[in-house]
Design a protein around this motif. Sequence first.
Motif, mmCIF file in Angstrom:
data_model
loop_
_atom_site.group_PDB
_atom_site.id
_atom_site.type_symbol
_atom_site.label_atom_id
_atom_site.label_comp_id
_atom_site.label_asym_id
_atom_site.label_seq_id
_atom_site.Cartn_x
_atom_site.Cartn_y
_atom_site.Cartn_z
ATOM 1 N N GLY A 125 0.904 -1.044 -0.095
ATOM 2 C CA GLY A 125 -0.182 0.219 0.022
ATOM 3 C C GLY A 125 0.897 1.327 0.182
ATOM 4 N N ARG A 126 2.037 1.164 0.374
ATOM 5 C CA ARG A 126 2.990 2.268 0.462
ATOM 6 C C ARG A 126 3.758 2.669 -1.037
ATOM 7 N NH1 ARG A 126 4.357 -1.172 4.002
ATOM 8 N NH2 ARG A 126 6.391 -1.421 3.215
ATOM 9 N N GLY A 127 3.568 1.607 -1.904
ATOM 10 C CA GLY A 127 4.387 1.912 -3.153
ATOM 11 C C GLY A 127 5.109 0.523 -3.548
ATOM 12 N N VAL A 128 6.310 0.965 -3.988
ATOM 13 C CA VAL A 128 6.985 -0.317 -4.429
ATOM 14 C C VAL A 128 7.756 -0.919 -3.412
ATOM 15 C CG1 VAL A 128 8.893 -1.276 -5.942
ATOM 16 C CG2 VAL A 128 6.973 0.262 -6.779
ATOM 17 N N ASP A 129 7.648 -1.954 -3.003
ATOM 18 C CA ASP A 129 8.535 -2.944 -1.791
ATOM 19 C C ASP A 129 9.825 -3.164 -2.431
ATOM 20 O OD1 ASP A 129 6.661 -2.471 0.109
ATOM 21 O OD2 ASP A 129 5.786 -4.406 -0.018
ATOM 22 N N LYS A 130 9.869 -3.864 -3.464
ATOM 23 C CA LYS A 130 11.207 -4.690 -3.888
ATOM 24 C C LYS A 130 11.119 -4.423 -5.524
ATOM 25 C CE LYS A 130 14.682 -7.624 -2.746
ATOM 26 N NZ LYS A 130 15.712 -7.156 -2.018
ATOM 27 N N VAL A 131 12.285 -4.300 -6.067
ATOM 28 C CA VAL A 131 12.486 -4.454 -7.373
ATOM 29 C C VAL A 131 13.566 -5.450 -7.679
ATOM 30 C CG1 VAL A 131 13.297 -3.079 -9.415
ATOM 31 C CG2 VAL A 131 12.029 -1.918 -7.813
ATOM 32 N N THR A 132 13.193 -6.293 -8.570
ATOM 33 C CA THR A 132 14.184 -6.919 -9.247
ATOM 34 C C THR A 132 14.451 -6.602 -10.574
ATOM 35 O OG1 THR A 132 13.242 -8.918 -7.993
ATOM 36 C CG2 THR A 132 14.732 -9.437 -9.658
ATOM 37 N N VAL A 133 15.731 -6.489 -10.833
ATOM 38 C CA VAL A 133 16.241 -5.714 -11.999
ATOM 39 C C VAL A 133 16.832 -7.208 -12.809
ATOM 40 C CG1 VAL A 133 17.594 -4.411 -13.481
ATOM 41 C CG2 VAL A 133 16.693 -3.700 -11.265
ATOM 42 N N THR A 134 16.634 -7.402 -13.913
ATOM 43 C CA THR A 134 17.105 -8.748 -14.787
ATOM 44 C C THR A 134 17.776 -8.126 -15.876
ATOM 45 O OG1 THR A 134 15.146 -9.109 -15.807
ATOM 46 C CG2 THR A 134 15.390 -9.895 -13.683
ATOM 47 N N THR A 135 18.650 -9.206 -16.588
ATOM 48 C CA THR A 135 19.380 -9.072 -17.588
ATOM 49 C C THR A 135 19.357 -10.333 -18.264
ATOM 50 O OG1 THR A 135 21.612 -9.434 -17.010
ATOM 51 C CG2 THR A 135 20.979 -7.158 -16.967
ATOM 52 N N LEU A 136 19.132 -10.134 -19.735
ATOM 53 C CA LEU A 136 19.423 -11.643 -20.332
ATOM 54 C C LEU A 136 20.839 -11.978 -20.424
ATOM 55 C CD1 LEU A 136 18.267 -13.497 -22.382
ATOM 56 C CD2 LEU A 136 18.606 -12.083 -24.428
ATOM 57 N N LEU A 137 21.810 -11.088 -20.450
ATOM 58 C CA LEU A 137 23.092 -11.505 -20.609
ATOM 59 C C LEU A 137 23.653 -11.937 -18.963
ATOM 60 C CD1 LEU A 137 24.427 -8.784 -23.014
ATOM 61 C CD2 LEU A 137 23.722 -11.133 -23.611
ATOM 62 N N SER A 138 24.876 -12.501 -19.330
ATOM 63 C CA SER A 138 25.438 -12.818 -17.977
ATOM 64 C C SER A 138 26.230 -11.501 -17.466
ATOM 65 C CB SER A 138 26.480 -14.039 -18.134
ATOM 66 O OG SER A 138 27.580 -13.390 -18.960
ATOM 67 N N GLU A 139 26.696 -11.745 -16.147
ATOM 68 C CA GLU A 139 27.523 -10.431 -15.782
ATOM 69 C C GLU A 139 28.665 -10.387 -16.691
ATOM 70 O OE1 GLU A 139 28.268 -8.419 -11.517
ATOM 71 O OE2 GLU A 139 29.118 -10.657 -11.873
ATOM 72 N N LYS A 140 29.429 -11.393 -16.949
ATOM 73 C CA LYS A 140 30.773 -11.251 -17.632
ATOM 74 C C LYS A 140 30.325 -10.705 -18.971
ATOM 75 C CE LYS A 140 34.881 -12.755 -18.915
ATOM 76 N NZ LYS A 140 35.021 -11.953 -20.206
ATOM 77 N N GLU A 141 29.541 -11.241 -19.798
ATOM 78 C CA GLU A 141 28.997 -10.594 -21.137
ATOM 79 C C GLU A 141 28.580 -9.093 -21.156
ATOM 80 O OE1 GLU A 141 26.522 -14.371 -23.365
ATOM 81 O OE2 GLU A 141 25.595 -13.501 -21.523
ATOM 82 N N LEU A 142 27.860 -8.687 -19.989
ATOM 83 C CA LEU A 142 27.954 -7.349 -19.532
ATOM 84 C C LEU A 142 28.972 -6.679 -19.437
ATOM 85 C CD1 LEU A 142 24.676 -7.368 -17.423
ATOM 86 C CD2 LEU A 142 24.743 -6.627 -19.830
ATOM 87 N N TRP A 143 30.101 -7.089 -18.806
ATOM 88 C CA TRP A 143 31.327 -6.563 -18.687
ATOM 89 C C TRP A 143 31.984 -6.168 -19.904
ATOM 90 C CZ3 TRP A 143 33.700 -9.849 -14.391
ATOM 91 C CH2 TRP A 143 33.104 -9.667 -12.999
ATOM 92 N N ASP A 144 31.888 -7.213 -20.704
ATOM 93 C CA ASP A 144 32.513 -7.335 -22.083
ATOM 94 C C ASP A 144 31.970 -6.295 -23.045
ATOM 95 O OD1 ASP A 144 34.046 -9.284 -21.248
ATOM 96 O OD2 ASP A 144 33.235 -11.033 -22.505
#
Length: 187
Positions: free
Chosen positions: A9-28
Amino acid sequence: GEGVARRSGRGVDKVTVTTLLSEKELWDLYGKELVTRNVAAIQKLHHDVLHNVDGTKLEQDLLPRVDRRVKKFDIVIFNFPHHGGKSKIQVSQQLLQNFCVSASTVLSANGAVLLSLTRTQTDVRIREDGSLEDYYSVPDRYNNSWKCIRNAAHAGLVLEAAVPFPTGIPGYRPTGRRNTTRGFMME
């Protein structure tokens, strides 16, 4: 990336951000420093970041990795989706349809899908008075769109509103997947 949120009731409690790529692929692709800084900023706000989540398989890729008490999400966001290859309209339309079907499986009863597309990708136009006009009567425009209304309906979703993507967000600069130094057309 995509995002999902749970509300109270107060707004957004929790956000889960997702990416299709792996963390390593994002680094590259974007550089380790930038990715690490962005992930840290999200986590500092007590939100989660998950990599290797396919937006067309949220029930399979996302639900097993979040708090087991979470069965549904109030909001599912897909910002500027792209299938990763050379742009082919039929592939983009199928991606959107598959995402809508997937999102509908993880949405709460009164949940919403927020989708960011460029104006040329949509099959609706926002009139000066704020009302919506579909492009069914303009075959070239409709056939070259991502067919948002049709693909949402295929998943049991209904378009409630269309608004321009906000400009001037501090620190945000739209970039294309292949070329991170040159932005893509928002218009």
